[in-house]
Design an enzyme around this catalytic site. Structure first.
Site, PDB file in Angstrom:
ATOM      1  N   THR A   1      -2.907  -3.241  -4.665  1.00 58.39           N
ATOM      2  CA  THR A   1      -2.293  -3.106  -5.987  1.00 58.39           C
ATOM      3  C   THR A   1      -2.547  -4.307  -6.885  1.00 58.39           C
ATOM      4  O   THR A   1      -2.931  -4.161  -8.044  1.00 58.39           O
ATOM      5  CB  THR A   1      -0.783  -2.879  -5.830  1.00 58.39           C
ATOM      6  OG1 THR A   1      -0.577  -1.669  -5.105  1.00 58.39           O
ATOM      7  CG2 THR A   1      -0.094  -2.783  -7.183  1.00 58.39           C
TER       8      THR A   1
ATOM      9  N   HIS B   1       2.272   6.239   0.398  1.00 59.74           N
ATOM     10  CA  HIS B   1       2.601   5.439   1.577  1.00 59.74           C
ATOM     11  C   HIS B   1       3.622   6.144   2.474  1.00 59.74           C
ATOM     12  O   HIS B   1       3.512   6.106   3.703  1.00 59.74           O
ATOM     13  CB  HIS B   1       3.165   4.082   1.163  1.00 59.74           C
ATOM     14  CG  HIS B   1       2.137   3.103   0.721  1.00 59.74           C
ATOM     15  ND1 HIS B   1       1.086   2.707   1.515  1.00 59.74           N
ATOM     16  CD2 HIS B   1       1.996   2.424  -0.453  1.00 59.74           C
ATOM     17  CE1 HIS B   1       0.342   1.825   0.860  1.00 59.74           C
ATOM     18  NE2 HIS B   1       0.868   1.651  -0.335  1.00 59.74           N
TER      19      HIS B   1
END
Length: 535
Positions: A66, A280
């Protein structure tokens, strides 16, 4: 190390420049997901497909996480130059707390015993588009909002007028700033939702094939509907509700700051995090992702409609910080037997034990890493002459493992020229080079084979991930849209570092030569879009 100084480039921007640049990052929105769901979009994502579509965009570096991904989007620079080589790295000089340093923290403000951190953009070494615009004209506004602090800070940069991200049960901001009235009001709406809970989302009929339970360790995923129990802030965060709240806050800040209402272009950065949290916690191919992307498309449609109602001349770019990979247990049902979870023998602990025994040195902490792949460090008390031998032996041990594709030393990566040309053709060493920065990178880098997921044991909330150098994690869509532009699609590979120079050209912003790793993309139809304007 401090950010590079932004040279003075004061200038009058052209009258036909858009008054607002909206940069949207969808966390974990891979090119694979974009292609899979593209024909189902009817809202905001459908609108963007009528503009300039680059379905094969690349977060071209190896560290597909990220923080590094967000750092490329509005700086036009790869992690090698942004300094953001991962979500976190090891710094053995740290004296307070663990040696792991988070990409968006101020390490100097750590407090002994505290598990919290002070959010900061200090590690970012280069300016963002919003900072360049403010340098050209201080009246320009630079606003960022995200479901994650690292998303907002890496897109906004150092000179940012307002910045908010989700934390705990609502939106937070930098420690030295007060929470504004607009964010307080948004948090009040969220608190009301959390207090009473919310019903499940409906599953679109065409998602029925995704609606089946899959067991991964102690977790069962694949059939979720995101029903929200009262008080469950984590459930709010890992659901479409987070993106809707982020976009609502973005519109409220736009009104508060009067973005796009004067002759100076402003930047509004919006990083939408729920797709990553859903990916996730449940993977990329279940009913949960079907619902998430359907709801995201609708929320973006409402967001663009709100911009339209305000009569703002705005340009949009939408991309992602990285892609993603489904959980091996579901992939096995689809006969993809090459997918697996990484074994414990790739861990820094196993490597420490092997090297410690071979060299008759203390094994504890001999090899350090923040995961089961990526950057690894040797303990700082190892003599330089011995370190090279240990790295060679570590490589030999790891390369004997059937799950490991490659191990590259820092010296090998540093000696590799910075890559150019089409990113899909880059070697692993070139992908690693685009991520390598000597300030933060490890002594060597470990790349697992395709399909090997670096989560040894799945658990509730964490069954799938990203971070590999493979194209399922590197390829992301890049979509540009402005009212009146001529739509087209370019299938050739481009990079996310091409976004900032393209937007600079779109607004007629001149920056010094060499400020970007990327190149200007011809958007074919945006008024004033001459690529030469950004040079």
């Amino acid at each position: 190390m401090a950010q590079e100084a932004v040279p003075a480039v004061s200038q009058k921007l052209p009258a036909n420049a858009p008054r607002l640049v909206v940069a949207i990052a969808i966390d974990q929105f891979s090119s694979d997901l974009f292609a899979q769901y593209r024909q189902r979009f009817t809202g905001g994502l459908a609108r963007l497909t009528t503009g300039a579509v680059f379905p094969a965009g690349y977060q071209s570096h190896a560290a597909t996480e990220t923080c590094p991904g967000h750092s490329t989007i509005l700086t036009g620079n790869r992690p090698a130059h942004t300094g953001i080589i991962a979500n976190s790295w090891i710094d053995q000089s740290v004296t307070v707390g663990p040696k792991v340093v988070y990409c968006a923290e101020d390490v100097s403000k750590r407090k002994a015993g505290s598990k919290d951190y002070v959010a900061s953009v200090d590690h970012l070494l280069v300016p963002t588009l919003g900072e360049w615009l403010k340098q050209a004209n201080p009246a320009a506004r630079n606003i960022a909002v995200s479901g994650k602090d690292r998303g907002a800070l890496m897109m906004g940069g150092h000179e940012i007028d307002q910045v908010y991200w989700w934390k705990g049960k609502g939106f937070a901001t930098l420690e030295e700033r007060d929470l504004g009235a607009t964010a307080i009001a948004q948090n009040g709406e969220i608190a009301a939702t959390l207090a009473k809970g919310a019903p499940a989302f409906a599953l679109p009929a065409w998602c029925a094939r995704n609606d089946r339970a899959v067991t991964a360790g102690e977790a069962t995923v694949g059939t979720g509907r995101f029903a929200l129990k009262a008080g469950n802030a984590d459930g709010f965060r890992a659901s479409p509700r987070l993106d809707r709240a982020t976009l609502d806050l973005a519109i409220k800040l736009l009104d508060e700051e009067k973005l796009g209402k004067d002759a100076v272009p402003d930047v509004l950065s919006v990083s939408l995090s729920a797709t990553d949290y859903v990916g996730h916690s449940t993977g990329t191919e279940g009913a949960e992702m079907c619902i998430q992307l359907t709801q995201l498309d609708m929320a973006l449609g409402d967001f663009f409609a709100s911009l339209d109602k305000r009569g703002i001349d705005y340009a949009v770019v939408l991309t992602a910080d990285h892609g993603g990979f489904d959980l091996p247990e579901r992939l096995h049902e689809q006969a993809l037997e090459t997918s697996s979870r990484v074994g414990a023998d790739v861990s820094p602990e196993a490597l420490s034990a092997a090297l410690g025994k071979a060299y008759a040195v203390a094994a504890k902490g001999l090899v350090l890493s923040d995961g089961a792949s990526g950057d690894y460090w040797l303990r700082k008390d190892i003599a330089p002459g011995l370190k090279g031998k240990m790295v060679d032996d570590a490589k030999a041990i790891l390369m004997a493992n059937a799950q490991v594709e490659a191990v590259l030393s820092a010296a090998e990566i540093a000696a590799t020229p910075m890559p150019g040309g089409s990113p899909e053709t880059w070697t692993l060493a070139e992908r690693a080079r685009a991520s390598y920065n000597p300030l933060h990178s490890g002594d060597f880098v470990v790349f697992l084979k395709r399909g090997v997921v670096p989560i040894p044991v799945p658990r509730a909330g964490y069954v799938a991930t990203h971070g590999s150098p493979w194209d399922y994690d590197r390829r992301v869509p890049i979509l540009f849209w402005r009212k009146g532009m001529t739509g087209f699609e370019q299938p050739s590979g481009v990079e996310t570092v091409d976004i900032a120079p393209s937007l600079a050209a779109l607004v007629g912003l001149k920056v010094p030569e060499g400020s970007f790793d990327g190149r200007c993309l011809d958007l074919d139809g945006g008024p004033g879009n001459t690529c030469g304007a950004a040079k």
